[in-house]
Enzyme design. Structure first.
Site, PDB file in Angstrom:
ATOM      1  N   ARG A 143      -8.256  -8.634   3.588  1.00 54.70           N
ATOM      2  CA  ARG A 143      -7.234  -7.640   3.903  1.00 54.70           C
ATOM      3  C   ARG A 143      -7.794  -6.476   4.720  1.00 54.70           C
ATOM      4  O   ARG A 143      -7.060  -5.813   5.458  1.00 54.70           O
ATOM      5  CB  ARG A 143      -6.586  -7.110   2.614  1.00 54.70           C
ATOM      6  CG  ARG A 143      -5.448  -6.163   2.900  1.00 54.70           C
ATOM      7  CD  ARG A 143      -4.562  -5.897   1.707  1.00 54.70           C
ATOM      8  NE  ARG A 143      -3.512  -4.981   2.099  1.00 54.70           N
ATOM      9  CZ  ARG A 143      -2.460  -4.665   1.363  1.00 54.70           C
ATOM     10  NH1 ARG A 143      -2.328  -5.197   0.171  1.00 54.70           N
ATOM     11  NH2 ARG A 143      -1.551  -3.828   1.801  1.00 54.70           N
TER      12      ARG A 143
ATOM     13  N   GLU B 182      -7.240  -5.703  -1.428  1.00 60.02           N
ATOM     14  CA  GLU B 182      -8.201  -5.364  -0.379  1.00 60.02           C
ATOM     15  C   GLU B 182      -9.648  -5.478  -0.831  1.00 60.02           C
ATOM     16  O   GLU B 182     -10.451  -4.570  -0.696  1.00 60.02           O
ATOM     17  CB  GLU B 182      -7.917  -3.949   0.162  1.00 60.02           C
ATOM     18  CG  GLU B 182      -8.619  -3.705   1.491  1.00 60.02           C
ATOM     19  CD  GLU B 182      -8.100  -2.442   2.186  1.00 60.02           C
ATOM     20  OE1 GLU B 182      -7.779  -2.544   3.352  1.00 60.02           O
ATOM     21  OE2 GLU B 182      -8.030  -1.388   1.550  1.00 60.02           O
TER      22      GLU B 182
ATOM     23  N   LYS C 278       0.863  -1.190   0.000  1.00 58.91           N
ATOM     24  CA  LYS C 278       0.000   0.000   0.000  1.00 58.91           C
ATOM     25  C   LYS C 278       0.895   1.234   0.000  1.00 58.91           C
ATOM     26  O   LYS C 278       1.690   1.429   0.913  1.00 58.91           O
ATOM     27  CB  LYS C 278      -0.879   0.030   1.247  1.00 58.91           C
ATOM     28  CG  LYS C 278      -2.124  -0.801   1.120  1.00 58.91           C
ATOM     29  CD  LYS C 278      -3.097  -0.396   2.219  1.00 58.91           C
ATOM     30  CE  LYS C 278      -4.356  -1.219   2.195  1.00 58.91           C
ATOM     31  NZ  LYS C 278      -5.271  -0.817   3.273  1.00 58.91           N
TER      32      LYS C 278
ATOM     33  N   GLU D  75       0.527  -1.375  16.279  1.00 58.15           N
ATOM     34  CA  GLU D  75       0.294  -2.225  15.098  1.00 58.15           C
ATOM     35  C   GLU D  75       0.669  -3.678  15.395  1.00 58.15           C
ATOM     36  O   GLU D  75       0.054  -4.603  14.860  1.00 58.15           O
ATOM     37  CB  GLU D  75       1.079  -1.703  13.889  1.00 58.15           C
ATOM     38  CG  GLU D  75       0.629  -0.322  13.394  1.00 58.15           C
ATOM     39  CD  GLU D  75      -0.620  -0.356  12.505  1.00 58.15           C
ATOM     40  OE1 GLU D  75      -1.135  -1.446  12.187  1.00 58.15           O
ATOM     41  OE2 GLU D  75      -1.112   0.748  12.150  1.00 58.15           O
TER      42      GLU D  75
ATOM     43  N   ASN E 233      -7.246  -3.265   8.910  1.00 59.75           N
ATOM     44  CA  ASN E 233      -7.661  -1.917   9.307  1.00 59.75           C
ATOM     45  C   ASN E 233      -8.276  -1.869  10.703  1.00 59.75           C
ATOM     46  O   ASN E 233      -8.881  -0.858  11.074  1.00 59.75           O
ATOM     47  CB  ASN E 233      -8.658  -1.346   8.286  1.00 59.75           C
ATOM     48  CG  ASN E 233      -7.944  -0.909   7.027  1.00 59.75           C
ATOM     49  OD1 ASN E 233      -6.979  -0.172   7.095  1.00 59.75           O
ATOM     50  ND2 ASN E 233      -8.420  -1.374   5.895  1.00 59.75           N
TER      51      ASN E 233
ATOM     52  N   HIS F  23       0.194   8.116  14.263  1.00 57.01           N
ATOM     53  CA  HIS F  23      -0.738   7.160  13.659  1.00 57.01           C
ATOM     54  C   HIS F  23      -0.963   5.953  14.581  1.00 57.01           C
ATOM     55  O   HIS F  23      -2.100   5.549  14.830  1.00 57.01           O
ATOM     56  CB  HIS F  23      -0.188   6.711  12.303  1.00 57.01           C
ATOM     57  CG  HIS F  23      -0.970   5.628  11.654  1.00 57.01           C
ATOM     58  ND1 HIS F  23      -2.256   5.819  11.187  1.00 57.01           N
ATOM     59  CD2 HIS F  23      -0.673   4.312  11.413  1.00 57.01           C
ATOM     60  CE1 HIS F  23      -2.713   4.679  10.662  1.00 57.01           C
ATOM     61  NE2 HIS F  23      -1.772   3.756  10.793  1.00 57.01           N
TER      62      HIS F  23
END
Lengths: 362, 362
Positions: free
Chosen positions: B240, B236, B142, B184, B244, B264
């Site tokens: 996928r 996605e 991405k 993450e 998120n 983030h």
């Protein structure tokens, strides 16, 4: 209406060629989600064709968000591209909202690139309104914008969901732009179809008179050849480079004179004659082959004498070509009329070419 | 060094995880043509790591064109991207010149997008210098820049030729950014690996102390999960989207406070707790599950209370999410700890959530 089917490794899409196609909602609806599209055109094309297309879509219950961009190669920039993104985001277009490109090659290239980038990839449909876009830029998924240091330097390979080539849209095309489109049509003959060169020699007058049967045949033949080549080599690793016949020279002409001075097709036309002449100088073509190319370009209403940029400037401008590899400029040359290949050219041939008979004399 | 192999339908690439990897030219050379690369970093990372990497490359006979960009999410814009294109064109980089991204997620996303667009696609290598980039943004292809109306709205799916995750580069990572990366890492446990949640609870202190064995394990586990998910769904279309988790809420926090106010990873951390709470409100999780998530986030040094944006603003900001389809916002929710799915949420649940206990009180 004739429909060609372009089959690629990951996707396939139809190329519809015919007349009165803007009325046919059924060509569009299979590619539209959630009854909403962004219809992107420019200030020249929108007054002619946006309303009928919009009506077709709205009658079918589709909400249309019109986006009208300034017209011309000068506007094939990030700033204009961003006008598309602004409109898409302001109108809450989603990743699956279809973008429709209604215009010539600049609109097609920009809308295609906008679709490639918007939320990392939205669907789009090409409705080319020039002959050049119908036979060339709308097919094959090359999208791009210009950078001050080079044409089409920023872009993506990204395929449309459908291409609709309506001959009726050529009614309003100025003669000069029709001729520019014929340059790309002639290109298909020169690079891979000797028989088509003969057909063009016989029908060039009909094409310039906008005979729709002749135009549809020329578009169909060109698109079929392009589809065949692109399906073999979507990302231009090999055979697809042949589609750049005349383009390495042509881009140098466009950049050397300033983009927009000559039309792209005009530069490609003159560039193809340089490619033919170079092919003669290295012993592939005869003098009569070169004169045949020159004559066909003249019949098509295209320039055959390139500007005198000076040898150094020619080489400098061509060194930015995307086919350059390891610093070496690679040219699309003719083995014979109807057969092309890619190779470098010796310095003395380039010197002879850029000071030779197809360069404007001071 | 451990090497994961990410296999996608069209390509595959190695993810090298270990220490002292900037010395190893043999990890880079197979992906470099014509002994020339553009090495792109930012004003914070370049002083630390550009020279050693450059030395490794130059010793191997590779010409290095350094491009140093301003640092920070504020510069994840077209204007900064264009600095890359300017440098590439000025230095006559070709379509096959490799771009190396040396930096965190912003550098990785921008260089990846620049590579995707430069001459319609140049090769690139990711050398992530933050934990967040090592476990997330460098893997999976991405790439994007921000638009004033939305984060990561303009981009491409475009895969690197290799990812080099060197734990030594984390030596200089500020504690706050390490915690943001752990968000993450925790995400991978929550969305698909209950056992890894337990491992994280036991090793969170070691991770925050930059124990390299623990870090390498966390990076390897996260990258392996991401590689598995991406290989199932590169573009996605389905599974996928689970990656998120926490991001729909997190993006709203980032946009609502102004990008860069929270990191983030911090926004994703708080967003994951909101996702867990929403999952409890609809009956999937227990109170003790939610407290376990909260506790792990706290141990990781992450905020757990989201700003009070107001219900209307939350909904408005989330309506720009790329997962929106047909106007409906779709959330990544937890079926249990270690199992995620995508679904919309009822209005009253959203209201309860955005006025509830994990929202800052005035």
């Amino acid at each position: 209406m004739i429909t060609l089917d372009l089959a690629l490794p990951d996707t396939r899409y139809p190329i519809h060629i015919g007349q009165q196609l803007l009325d046919k909602a059924d060509l569009l609806l299979p590619h539209i989600r959630h009854r909403k599209v962004a219809l992107i055109s420019n200030t020249s094309v929108a007054p002619l064709y946006l309303a009928p297309l919009r009506q077709t879509l709205e009658r079918a219950g589709v909400e249309v968000i019109p986006v009208i961009l300034p017209d011309g190669e000068d506007f094939k920039t990030w700033e204009t591209l961003n006008l598309i993104f602004d409109a898409l985001l302001q109108h809450r277009c989603e990743r699956n909202t279809t973008l429709i490109a209604l215009g010539g090659g600049v609109i097609g290239d920009m809308v295609g690139f906008a679709a490639a980038c918007y939320q990392r990839g939205a669907p789009f449909i090409q409705i080319p309104t020039t002959l050049l876009a119908q036979v060339d830029s709308s097919v094959g998924g090359k999208t791009a914008i210009n950078h001050p240091l080079g044409k089409n330097m920023i872009g993506a390979f990204y395929q449309p969901r459908a291409v609709i080539a309506d001959m009726d849209l050529l009614d309003t095309l100025p003669a000069r732009e029709l001729s520019a489109g014929l340059a790309e049509v002639i290109k298909y003959g020169l690079l891979g179809n000797a028989e088509f060169i003969g057909w063009l020699e016989q029908h060039i007058a009909a094409l310039r008179n906008k005979d729709k049967t002749a135009l549809a045949h020329a578009v169909q033949t060109s698109c079929a050849m392009k589809a065949d080549i692109v399906s073999q080599d979507e990302k231009e690793q090999g055979v697809r480079a042949l589609l750049n016949l005349g383009h390495t020279f042509g881009h140098a002409i466009e950049a050397g004179l300033g983009f927009g001075t000559w039309l792209h097709g005009e530069a490609v036309g003159a560039g193809m004659l340089l490619a033919a002449e170079a092919s003669r100088l290295i012993g592939n073509l005869t003098e009569s082959d070169v004169q045949r190319v020159r004559h066909l370009l003249e019949l098509a209403g295209l320039p055959t004498i390139s500007p005198d940029l000076g040898v150094e400037t020619w080489l400098e401008l061509m060194s930015h070509d995307k086919k350059v590899s390891g610093g070496e400029i690679r040219f699309v040359l003719l083995q014979s009329l109807g057969q092309a290949y890619v190779a470098p050219l010796p310095q003395q041939i380039l010197h002879e070419l850029f000071t030779g008979r197809f360069i404007e004399k001071a």
